[in-house]
Design a protein around this motif. Structure first.
Motif, PDB file in Angstrom:
ATOM      1  N   ARG A   1      50.012   8.555   3.652  1.00 14.48           N
ATOM      2  CA  ARG A   1      50.352   7.284   4.302  1.00 14.48           C
ATOM      3  C   ARG A   1      49.701   7.127   5.673  1.00 14.48           C
ATOM      4  O   ARG A   1      49.264   6.038   6.033  1.00 14.48           O
ATOM      5  N   GLU A   2      49.675   8.209   6.446  1.00 11.08           N
ATOM      6  CA  GLU A   2      49.084   8.119   7.783  1.00 11.08           C
ATOM      7  C   GLU A   2      47.619   7.700   7.695  1.00 11.08           C
ATOM      8  O   GLU A   2      47.167   6.837   8.441  1.00 11.08           O
TER       9      GLU A   2
ATOM     10  N   THR B   1      55.492  11.361   1.744  1.00  9.70           N
ATOM     11  CA  THR B   1      55.547  11.106   3.193  1.00  9.70           C
ATOM     12  C   THR B   1      54.634  12.043   3.974  1.00  9.70           C
ATOM     13  O   THR B   1      54.403  11.822   5.155  1.00  9.70           O
TER      14      THR B   1
ATOM     15  N   VAL C   1      58.905   4.293   0.165  1.00  7.92           N
ATOM     16  CA  VAL C   1      59.084   5.678  -0.272  1.00  7.92           C
ATOM     17  C   VAL C   1      60.310   5.870  -1.144  1.00  7.92           C
ATOM     18  O   VAL C   1      60.222   6.438  -2.243  1.00  7.92           O
ATOM     19  N   GLU C   2      61.477   5.434  -0.695  1.00  7.66           N
ATOM     20  CA  GLU C   2      62.712   5.753  -1.435  1.00  7.66           C
ATOM     21  C   GLU C   2      62.737   5.168  -2.846  1.00  7.66           C
ATOM     22  O   GLU C   2      63.124   5.870  -3.788  1.00  7.66           O
TER      23      GLU C   2
ATOM     24  N   ARG D   1      59.609  13.594  -2.328  1.00 12.69           N
ATOM     25  CA  ARG D   1      59.678  12.854  -1.062  1.00 12.69           C
ATOM     26  C   ARG D   1      58.650  13.400  -0.060  1.00 12.69           C
ATOM     27  O   ARG D   1      57.968  12.642   0.630  1.00 12.69           O
ATOM     28  N   GLN D   2      58.545  14.716   0.009  1.00 18.33           N
ATOM     29  CA  GLN D   2      57.594  15.325   0.949  1.00 18.33           C
ATOM     30  C   GLN D   2      56.156  14.956   0.625  1.00 18.33           C
ATOM     31  O   GLN D   2      55.360  14.709   1.535  1.00 18.33           O
TER      32      GLN D   2
END
Length: 157
Positions: A91-92, A134, A106-107, A130-131
């Protein structure tokens, strides 16, 4: 310059390359066996409906990650019964490409990934998914590999 193709992970009882070509995948590379019939194949390009066409042809679940210069990964996953999800890796880095992150929350992606994994007969790891969704990495392929493990794909490394 990095990878701008993609990676497809699925099960197939037939000739996967033939199914992929018929579904609109191009530049198909060698297929690597994982475990329990799962396979991973790199490709150069896929059409807008290629994943759906492949899942329909094989009757098997599949997850596809399309890479943007090895910086960003766009995830699509589908099962024959319609469990699907989409997500974004790195994402970054995606922000530097001005990719609208709000299109990839994300969720909801985590919840749908868990449902996809269960429908595919796999046992996933919610926190690991999740990791990967993100996290940051030098190459999006690193996050893609971690995602396959998190989804519970047998033999993923």
């Amino acid at each position: 310059m990095g990878n701008s193709g993609g990676s497809l992970t699925t099960r197939s009882t037939g000739e996967l390359h033939q199914f992929m070509r018929a579904a609109g995948f191009t530049g198909i590379d060698d297929t690597k066996a994982m475990a329990e019939g799962w396979q991973v194949t790199d490709f150069a390009d896929a059409g807008r409906r290629s994943l759906a066409s492949l899942v329909q042809r094989t009757g098997e679940p599949a997850v596809m990650v399309s890479f943007l210069d090895s910086d960003v990964g766009f995830i699509e996953a589908l099962t024959p019964d319609g469990n699907s999800w989409e997500g974004l890796l790195n994402r970054e880095m995606a922000m530097s490409y001005e990719i609208p992150l709000e299109h990839f929350p994300v969720e909801p992606a985590v919840a749908r990934a868990l449902a996809w994994s269960a429908a595919a007969g796999l046992t996933s790891d919610e926190e690991a998914i999740r990791q990967t969704l993100t996290g940051s990495a030098l190459f999006a392929e690193e996050l893609s590999s971690a995602l396959m493990v998190a989804l519970g794909l047998p033999g993923a490394a």
